[in-house]
Structures are given as C-alpha cells and as structure tokens.
Design a protein around this motif. Structure first.
Motif, PDB file in Angstrom:
ATOM      1  N   ALA A 209       0.641  -1.345  -0.145  1.00  0.00           N
ATOM      2  CA  ALA A 209      -0.005   0.044   0.001  1.00  0.00           C
ATOM      3  C   ALA A 209       0.978   1.245  -0.092  1.00  0.00           C
ATOM      4  CB  ALA A 209      -1.044  -0.039   1.141  1.00  0.00           C
ATOM      5  N   ALA A 210       2.083   1.210   0.732  1.00  0.00           N
ATOM      6  CA  ALA A 210       2.768   2.336   0.889  1.00  0.00           C
ATOM      7  C   ALA A 210       3.618   2.605  -0.255  1.00  0.00           C
ATOM      8  CB  ALA A 210       3.898   2.216   1.963  1.00  0.00           C
ATOM      9  N   LEU A 211       3.692   1.479  -1.230  1.00  0.00           N
ATOM     10  CA  LEU A 211       4.675   1.620  -2.622  1.00  0.00           C
ATOM     11  C   LEU A 211       3.445   1.892  -3.715  1.00  0.00           C
ATOM     12  CD1 LEU A 211       6.720  -1.689  -2.326  1.00  0.00           C
ATOM     13  CD2 LEU A 211       7.152   0.903  -1.751  1.00  0.00           C
ATOM     14  N   LEU A 212       2.257   1.863  -3.559  1.00  0.00           N
ATOM     15  CA  LEU A 212       1.204   2.134  -4.666  1.00  0.00           C
ATOM     16  C   LEU A 212       1.206   3.719  -5.012  1.00  0.00           C
ATOM     17  CD1 LEU A 212      -1.670  -0.187  -3.826  1.00  0.00           C
ATOM     18  CD2 LEU A 212       0.041  -0.338  -5.726  1.00  0.00           C
ATOM     19  N   VAL A 213       1.952   4.423  -4.041  1.00  0.00           N
ATOM     20  CA  VAL A 213       1.791   5.885  -4.416  1.00  0.00           C
ATOM     21  C   VAL A 213       2.801   6.268  -5.418  1.00  0.00           C
ATOM     22  CG1 VAL A 213       2.168   8.189  -3.434  1.00  0.00           C
ATOM     23  CG2 VAL A 213       1.201   6.298  -1.951  1.00  0.00           C
ATOM     24  N   ALA A 214       2.688   6.646  -6.595  1.00  0.00           N
ATOM     25  CA  ALA A 214       3.323   6.905  -7.670  1.00  0.00           C
ATOM     26  C   ALA A 214       4.334   8.203  -7.419  1.00  0.00           C
ATOM     27  CB  ALA A 214       2.428   7.180  -9.014  1.00  0.00           C
ATOM     28  N   PRO A 215       5.436   8.326  -7.949  1.00  0.00           N
ATOM     29  CA  PRO A 215       6.291   9.363  -7.863  1.00  0.00           C
ATOM     30  C   PRO A 215       6.010  10.324  -8.605  1.00  0.00           C
ATOM     31  CG  PRO A 215       7.425   7.900  -9.200  1.00  0.00           C
ATOM     32  CD  PRO A 215       6.267   6.946  -8.554  1.00  0.00           C
ATOM     33  N   ALA A 216       6.323  11.655  -8.410  1.00  0.00           N
ATOM     34  CA  ALA A 216       6.017  12.772  -9.002  1.00  0.00           C
ATOM     35  C   ALA A 216       6.769  12.724 -10.617  1.00  0.00           C
ATOM     36  CB  ALA A 216       6.567  14.133  -8.347  1.00  0.00           C
TER      37      ALA A 216
ATOM     38  N   VAL B  94       7.218  -1.534 -21.654  1.00  0.00           N
ATOM     39  CA  VAL B  94       7.688  -1.593 -20.201  1.00  0.00           C
ATOM     40  C   VAL B  94       8.946  -0.819 -20.014  1.00  0.00           C
ATOM     41  CG1 VAL B  94       8.306  -3.426 -18.535  1.00  0.00           C
ATOM     42  CG2 VAL B  94       6.671  -4.161 -20.133  1.00  0.00           C
ATOM     43  N   THR B  95       8.841  -0.174 -19.037  1.00  0.00           N
ATOM     44  CA  THR B  95      10.353   0.517 -18.530  1.00  0.00           C
ATOM     45  C   THR B  95      10.659   0.347 -17.091  1.00  0.00           C
ATOM     46  OG1 THR B  95       9.845   2.217 -19.916  1.00  0.00           O
ATOM     47  CG2 THR B  95      11.444   2.649 -18.309  1.00  0.00           C
ATOM     48  N   VAL B  96      11.902  -0.422 -16.963  1.00  0.00           N
ATOM     49  CA  VAL B  96      12.296  -0.798 -15.465  1.00  0.00           C
ATOM     50  C   VAL B  96      12.871   0.525 -15.006  1.00  0.00           C
ATOM     51  CG1 VAL B  96      13.515  -2.232 -14.110  1.00  0.00           C
ATOM     52  CG2 VAL B  96      12.441  -2.978 -15.897  1.00  0.00           C
ATOM     53  N   ARG B  97      12.660   0.968 -13.817  1.00  0.00           N
ATOM     54  CA  ARG B  97      13.094   2.230 -13.075  1.00  0.00           C
ATOM     55  C   ARG B  97      14.303   2.059 -12.100  1.00  0.00           C
ATOM     56  NH1 ARG B  97      12.968   5.797 -16.956  1.00  0.00           N
ATOM     57  NH2 ARG B  97      10.760   6.212 -17.755  1.00  0.00           N
TER      58      ARG B  97
ATOM     59  N   TYR C 218      10.673  -1.596  -9.979  1.00  0.00           N
ATOM     60  CA  TYR C 218       9.902  -0.399 -10.114  1.00  0.00           C
ATOM     61  C   TYR C 218       9.689  -0.384 -11.541  1.00  0.00           C
ATOM     62  CZ  TYR C 218       6.995   3.561  -9.354  1.00  0.00           C
ATOM     63  OH  TYR C 218       5.975   4.676  -9.555  1.00  0.00           O
ATOM     64  N   LEU C 219       8.420  -0.585 -12.143  1.00  0.00           N
ATOM     65  CA  LEU C 219       7.955  -0.736 -13.304  1.00  0.00           C
ATOM     66  C   LEU C 219       6.943   0.230 -13.706  1.00  0.00           C
ATOM     67  CD1 LEU C 219       7.437  -4.778 -13.769  1.00  0.00           C
ATOM     68  CD2 LEU C 219       9.590  -3.486 -14.170  1.00  0.00           C
ATOM     69  N   GLU C 220       7.189   0.649 -15.054  1.00  0.00           N
ATOM     70  CA  GLU C 220       6.362   1.421 -15.658  1.00  0.00           C
ATOM     71  C   GLU C 220       5.832   0.792 -17.071  1.00  0.00           C
ATOM     72  OE1 GLU C 220       8.134   5.918 -14.138  1.00  0.00           O
ATOM     73  OE2 GLU C 220       8.250   5.330 -16.251  1.00  0.00           O
ATOM     74  N   ILE C 221       4.326   0.457 -16.883  1.00  0.00           N
ATOM     75  CA  ILE C 221       4.081  -0.068 -18.276  1.00  0.00           C
ATOM     76  C   ILE C 221       2.899   0.750 -18.925  1.00  0.00           C
ATOM     77  CG2 ILE C 221       2.890  -2.307 -19.081  1.00  0.00           C
ATOM     78  CD1 ILE C 221       4.047  -3.660 -16.475  1.00  0.00           C
TER      79      ILE C 221
ATOM     80  N   ASN D 221       2.107   1.280 -12.659  1.00  0.00           N
ATOM     81  CA  ASN D 221       3.203   2.275 -12.345  1.00  0.00           C
ATOM     82  C   ASN D 221       3.263   1.672 -10.850  1.00  0.00           C
ATOM     83  OD1 ASN D 221       4.906   4.197 -12.243  1.00  0.00           O
ATOM     84  ND2 ASN D 221       3.666   5.771 -12.265  1.00  0.00           N
ATOM     85  N   GLY D 222       4.528   1.009 -10.314  1.00  0.00           N
ATOM     86  CA  GLY D 222       4.782   0.473  -9.161  1.00  0.00           C
ATOM     87  C   GLY D 222       5.342  -0.580  -8.918  1.00  0.00           C
ATOM     88  N   TRP D 223       5.881  -0.917  -7.606  1.00  0.00           N
ATOM     89  CA  TRP D 223       6.895  -2.242  -7.447  1.00  0.00           C
ATOM     90  C   TRP D 223       6.106  -3.538  -7.643  1.00  0.00           C
ATOM     91  CZ3 TRP D 223      11.814  -1.474  -6.177  1.00  0.00           C
ATOM     92  CH2 TRP D 223      12.109  -0.346  -5.851  1.00  0.00           C
ATOM     93  N   MET D 224       6.964  -4.361  -8.159  1.00  0.00           N
ATOM     94  CA  MET D 224       6.563  -5.663  -8.130  1.00  0.00           C
ATOM     95  C   MET D 224       7.727  -6.670  -7.615  1.00  0.00           C
ATOM     96  SD  MET D 224       5.201  -6.786 -12.053  1.00  0.00           S
ATOM     97  CE  MET D 224       3.734  -5.918 -12.783  1.00  0.00           C
ATOM     98  N   PHE D 225       7.178  -7.582  -6.885  1.00  0.00           N
ATOM     99  CA  PHE D 225       8.281  -8.445  -6.022  1.00  0.00           C
ATOM    100  C   PHE D 225       8.293  -9.724  -6.644  1.00  0.00           C
ATOM    101  CE2 PHE D 225       6.586  -5.070  -3.517  1.00  0.00           C
ATOM    102  CZ  PHE D 225       7.723  -4.544  -2.728  1.00  0.00           C
ATOM    103  N   ALA D 226       9.465 -10.298  -6.776  1.00  0.00           N
ATOM    104  CA  ALA D 226       9.550 -11.781  -7.379  1.00  0.00           C
ATOM    105  C   ALA D 226       8.806 -12.913  -6.574  1.00  0.00           C
ATOM    106  CB  ALA D 226      10.972 -12.263  -7.529  1.00  0.00           C
ATOM    107  N   SER D 227       8.817 -12.707  -5.145  1.00  0.00           N
ATOM    108  CA  SER D 227       8.309 -13.754  -4.483  1.00  0.00           C
ATOM    109  C   SER D 227       6.766 -13.741  -4.450  1.00  0.00           C
ATOM    110  CB  SER D 227       9.109 -13.741  -2.970  1.00  0.00           C
ATOM    111  OG  SER D 227       8.755 -12.561  -2.374  1.00  0.00           O
TER     112      SER D 227
END
Length: 142
Positions: A12-19, A69-72, A88-91, A105-111
């Motif tokens: 939930a904390a990571l769902l906030v997109a950066p400026a 797909v852009t990996v930041r 952190y991906l932007e798709i 636009n957010g974090w994805m975790f492999a696990s």
C-alpha cells in the motif's frame, strides 16, 4: 498472518506513484538490497498461452506485444538474506494509431507476483530476478 499484513502495508505504501520525472522511492527494506542494472521479467500472452522471458535494462523501454515496459529500479537482496528481487515498473499500452495509455506504475516483487499485479486482458508481466549484466543469470532462474 502478521507477515501478510506487513507485506500488504508495504504494498500500500508503494502504490503511491512518484511525481513526474522523479525517481521512485525505494521501499523501506527489512533487509539490505543492492540496485542492479538489469531486470529479468516474464510475460504471458494469454491469447497464444506462451510465456516469454526477457531482460529489461534499467531506464530503457522494451516492447512486449502492445505493451511498453520501462524498469526504473531493480533491487536484489544479498545471498545471506531470504531471497527477494523487486523492480519498479512503468507499463503503458501503445496500440497502433491510438494514444498511449498507462496501465501500471509501481513495485513488483519476485516472491509475490500476485501482490501488485498488472491487470490486462491479454498480457501478464511479472518480475523474476535482478542481474548485474545481460546474459548470465545472477542467482535467479531464466
């Protein structure tokens, strides 16, 4: 249960997109992690039922079907800690003769690929690993 709540609050904390134009904030890691220059991603084409494994260098846009797909950022824990890679991906979707539309636009975790998934009727994309260079794997499967 406590672990699940911790992951959900982190997500939930990571769902906030950066400026716009800003680098995404790294999640507050429970363990140290190292930035890596290449993300290993997998994509599923739901029409053909084929899975593709592809590498995405950080800050370079790659295509997968109609997706761009852009990996930041791609971060990986050292081997002495529980395994985890996060990116952190932007798709965006770019269909011919149409305006590009942002899908993710957010974090994805492999696990935990289901924790923060891309929702698309034709394609799925998820993180497999982070690597130091293209080609050979860096502790992940390919």
């Amino acid at each position: 249960m406590h672990s699940l709540l911790r992951r959900l609050s982190l997500a939930a904390a990571l769902l906030v997109a950066p400026a716009a134009g800003a680098q995404p904030a790294d999640p507050q890691p429970q363990y140290p992690s190292t930035p890596m220059p290449v993300a290993v991603l997998q994509g599923l084409d739901k029409i053909t039922a084929r899975i593709y494994t592809f590498e995405a260098p950080v800050d370079q846009t790659i295509g997968f079907g109609t997706l761009k797909v852009t990996v930041r950022v791609c971060r990986k824990r050292p081997p002495e800690y529980p395994p985890e890679s996060a990116a952190y991906l932007e798709i965006v979707e770019q269909r011919p003769e149409q305006q590009a539309s942002a899908l993710f636009n957010g974090w994805m975790f492999a696990s935990s690929p289901g924790l923060n998934p891309l929702e698309h009727p034709v394609y799925d994309v998820w993180v497999i690993d982070c690597k130091t260079s293209s080609g050979g794997a860096s502790g992940g499967r390919q």
